[in-house]
Scaffold this motif. Structure first.
Motif, short mmCIF file in Angstrom:
data_model
loop_
_atom_site.label_atom_id
_atom_site.label_comp_id
_atom_site.label_asym_id
_atom_site.label_seq_id
_atom_site.Cartn_x
_atom_site.Cartn_y
_atom_site.Cartn_z
N SER A 86 0.82 -1.21 0.00
CA SER A 86 0.00 0.00 0.00
C SER A 86 0.85 1.26 0.00
O SER A 86 0.51 2.27 0.60
CB SER A 86 -0.97 0.01 1.19
OG SER A 86 -1.87 -1.06 1.11
N GLN A 88 3.57 1.97 1.50
CA GLN A 88 4.16 2.32 2.78
C GLN A 88 5.25 1.28 3.06
O GLN A 88 5.68 0.57 2.16
CB GLN A 88 3.10 2.32 3.88
CG GLN A 88 2.37 1.00 4.03
CD GLN A 88 1.96 0.68 5.46
OE1 GLN A 88 1.80 1.56 6.29
NE2 GLN A 88 1.80 -0.59 5.75
N SER A 177 1.93 5.84 3.87
CA SER A 177 1.47 5.56 2.51
C SER A 177 1.31 6.86 1.73
O SER A 177 0.97 7.90 2.28
CB SER A 177 0.14 4.82 2.55
OG SER A 177 -0.39 4.66 1.25
N ASN A 179 -0.81 6.75 -0.83
CA ASN A 179 -2.16 6.67 -1.36
C ASN A 179 -3.00 7.83 -0.84
O ASN A 179 -2.84 8.26 0.31
CB ASN A 179 -2.83 5.35 -0.94
CG ASN A 179 -2.45 4.19 -1.84
OD1 ASN A 179 -2.17 4.37 -3.02
ND2 ASN A 179 -2.42 2.98 -1.27
N ASN A 180 -3.88 8.33 -1.68
CA ASN A 180 -4.88 9.34 -1.31
C ASN A 180 -4.29 10.70 -0.94
O ASN A 180 -4.98 11.53 -0.34
CB ASN A 180 -5.75 8.84 -0.14
CG ASN A 180 -6.37 7.49 -0.40
OD1 ASN A 180 -6.73 7.17 -1.53
ND2 ASN A 180 -6.50 6.69 0.64
N PHE A 245 -4.91 6.02 -5.37
CA PHE A 245 -6.04 5.96 -4.44
C PHE A 245 -6.25 4.52 -3.98
O PHE A 245 -5.92 3.57 -4.69
CB PHE A 245 -7.31 6.49 -5.10
CG PHE A 245 -7.23 7.92 -5.52
CD1 PHE A 245 -6.97 8.26 -6.84
CD2 PHE A 245 -7.39 8.93 -4.59
CE1 PHE A 245 -6.87 9.58 -7.22
CE2 PHE A 245 -7.31 10.26 -4.97
CZ PHE A 245 -7.04 10.59 -6.29
N THR A 246 -6.82 4.38 -2.81
CA THR A 246 -7.07 3.05 -2.28
C THR A 246 -8.22 2.35 -3.00
O THR A 246 -8.26 1.12 -3.03
CB THR A 246 -7.37 3.12 -0.78
OG1 THR A 246 -8.38 4.09 -0.54
CG2 THR A 246 -6.12 3.50 0.00
N ASN A 247 -9.14 3.11 -3.57
CA ASN A 247 -10.23 2.51 -4.34
C ASN A 247 -10.90 3.59 -5.18
O ASN A 247 -10.62 4.79 -5.03
CB ASN A 247 -11.24 1.81 -3.42
CG ASN A 247 -11.83 2.74 -2.38
OD1 ASN A 247 -12.40 3.77 -2.71
ND2 ASN A 247 -11.69 2.38 -1.11
N ARG A 384 -8.54 6.55 4.93
CA ARG A 384 -9.04 5.69 3.86
C ARG A 384 -8.01 4.60 3.53
O ARG A 384 -6.83 4.89 3.36
CB ARG A 384 -9.34 6.52 2.61
CG ARG A 384 -10.45 7.55 2.80
CD ARG A 384 -11.80 6.88 2.88
NE ARG A 384 -12.85 7.85 3.22
CZ ARG A 384 -14.10 7.51 3.50
NH1 ARG A 384 -14.45 6.24 3.48
NH2 ARG A 384 -14.99 8.44 3.80
N GLY A 385 -8.48 3.36 3.46
CA GLY A 385 -7.58 2.24 3.18
C GLY A 385 -6.82 1.75 4.38
O GLY A 385 -5.86 0.97 4.24
N ASP A 388 -5.37 -1.82 5.22
CA ASP A 388 -4.21 -2.39 4.53
C ASP A 388 -2.89 -1.74 4.90
O ASP A 388 -1.89 -1.97 4.24
CB ASP A 388 -4.41 -2.27 3.01
CG ASP A 388 -5.63 -3.03 2.52
OD1 ASP A 388 -5.86 -4.15 3.02
OD2 ASP A 388 -6.37 -2.49 1.67
N THR A 389 -2.88 -0.90 5.94
CA THR A 389 -1.66 -0.14 6.23
C THR A 389 -1.10 -0.41 7.63
O THR A 389 -0.44 0.44 8.20
CB THR A 389 -1.90 1.37 6.04
OG1 THR A 389 -2.97 1.79 6.90
CG2 THR A 389 -2.23 1.69 4.60
#
Length: 454
Positions: A86, A88, A177, A179-180, A245-247, A384-385, A388-389
């Motif tokens: 993810s 990270q 991470s 992400n986002n 993005f995570t989704n 968010r997400g 998974d982190t």
């Protein structure tokens, strides 16, 4: 370049450095341990508001261990922000890479993994380029972050118990991470009383204003580049990160925020009954700090930056029986604590011990009212997400989401315990009268279910 052409362009751009989804037999073997980009799928990558050619260049640069003309130490962004993790870095993945490297060195003595560079070894300050003790990296998943000491803060020598002549301090922090990140970072509400970045920022203490500045700092201090990073490279890395993005629900929310849409789409769709109950608990117990579209903006009157009691040593209640109980820091984290001598504005000297004084190292502002003091204060991350982190917090001190929720239950108890008579802080109260935000044990399962759905 059109958005639908990005996938082809990225694959062509990466041809020299990536073998996407290659079988083990097809992957090249050599002295350098293979990248984890084979785990990274471009399936959902879209340009959004970013220039597609910049995203493609940024993707390639993110995984490139030998950026042209920069003469770094062989690290790519993806060595620490692992795509399969993810984006990270977890202790489990660090240790797996370390063991894989040792195994490969049995056959190839010159095998290498750039994650393990002396700069992030515990003994770097004493052994320099010969440093080889990666305990913080392997056990905790933490990397070295160096800060100059403010003029009013000194380190205490643990041997003499006197102020030392050190002018900087090494902290150990997790790799968050990326992400986002298009949905988090600086905003324009609820400012902190002082800078830098009183409206929040990037990095765990909000010291960085832009993703370009973040990339430059990483290239300079972690990849140890010797050349000047071209502005276009920094822009490209920013563009690439801003499409991660995570989704798809978070991507659509980000697009709506950028477009100024109202109302914003609800990213929490298809919740079951337990998750719906958890969302109600989250809004009451968590959203006052994890607010806004990115769940990273504290909502006034809650303050911008917080000390959430995750540093070492852990707070201890001296009452019997104790009114709050945090688990003690494990030895591998407790060893990172240092004692500081702070000269206050009135000339008084005080001492405090912490593994990470947070924004106090940016401002030197210590000794004010607890809510406005910079000691141990860090920025609010998005959630968010979060399923998974793992592990969690700035020092990876919470192994699971269960640990996170349990920590906050004790955190709410501590805030209530320490509140002056007649004061009900907004972080723990919905109405300024009752201490009513703390999740109950009966609500724990529902809250965890919702957090895993984010």
């Amino acid at each position: 370049m059109k958005a639908q052409s990005l996938l082809l362009a990225c694959c062509l751009t990466l041809g020299s450095t990536l073998l996407m989804k290659a079988s083990p037999a097809e992957r090249p073997r050599g002295p350098q341990d293979h990248h984890d980009e084979s785990e990274f799928s471009l399936e959902d990558l879209r340009c959004g508001a970013e220039p597609c050619d910049a995203v493609a260049r940024g993707l390639r640069a993110f995984f490139d261990r030998n950026l042209d003309g920069l003469a770094g130490n062989g690290r790519a962004c993806s060595d620490c922000h692992m795509a399969k993790n993810s984006f990270q870095l977890s202790p489990a993945n660090v240790e797996a890479r370390f063991q894989r490297l040792q195994s490969r060195r049995l056959r190839h003595p010159d095998a290498d993994d750039p994650l393990f560079r002396p700069i992030d070894a515990d003994d770097f300050r004493t052994s320099g380029e010969q440093a080889s003790d990666f305990s913080n990296l392997r056990q905790n998943g933490l990397v070295r972050i160096t800060f100059p000491l403010p003029s009013n803060i000194k380190l205490i020598d643990p041997v003499t118990n006197a102020p030392s002549a050190e002018t900087f301090v090494d902290l150990w922090r997790a790799v968050p991470s990326v992400n986002n990140v298009a949905l988090t970072g600086p905003d324009d509400v609820n400012p902190w009383p002082r800078g830098p970045n009183e409206f929040g920022g990037y990095q765990l203490d909000a010291r960085v204003t832009t993703l370009q500045e973040q990339a430059l700092g990483a290239l300079t201090h972690h990849a140890q580049i010797q050349g000047a990073a071209p502005p276009q490279l920094l822009d490209d890395l920013s563009s690439f990160q801003r499409v991660l993005f995570t989704n798809h629900r978070v991507r659509e929310l980000t697009d709506a925020v950028r477009a100024g849409a109202a109302p914003l789409p609800d990213p929490d769709v298809h919740l079951d009954a337990l998750e719906e109950q958890g969302k109600v608990v989250f809004v009451r117990a968590c959203a006052q700090c994890h607010g806004g579209p990115g769940q990273s903006t504290p909502q006034a009157p809650v303050i911008r930056f917080h000390d959430i009691a995750t540093q070492c040593p852990a707070p201890v209640d001296t009452a019997t029986p104790p009114r709050f109980v945090f688990p003690p820091c494990p030895p591998q984290l407790a060893r990172n604590a240092r004692t500081y001598e702070i000269t206050l504005a009135n000339g008084t000297k005080i001492r405090r011990t912490s593994s990470d004084p947070g924004r106090a190292l940016l401002t030197g502002f210590v000794g004010g009212l607890p809510a406005q003091d910079d000691w141990n204060k860090l920025d609010m991350p998005g959630l968010r997400g979060i399923a998974d982190t793992a592990p969690y917090f700035h020092n990876n001190s919470a192994a699971t989401l269960e640990d996170v929720v349990d920590h906050y239950i004790e955190f709410f108890k501590r805030v209530q315990t320490n509140a002056p008579p007649g004061v009900v802080p907004p972080a723990v109260s919905t109405d300024g009268v009752h201490f009513d935000r703390r999740p109950t044990l009966e609500e724990r399962a529902a809250l965890l279910a919702y957090l895993r759905k984010l």
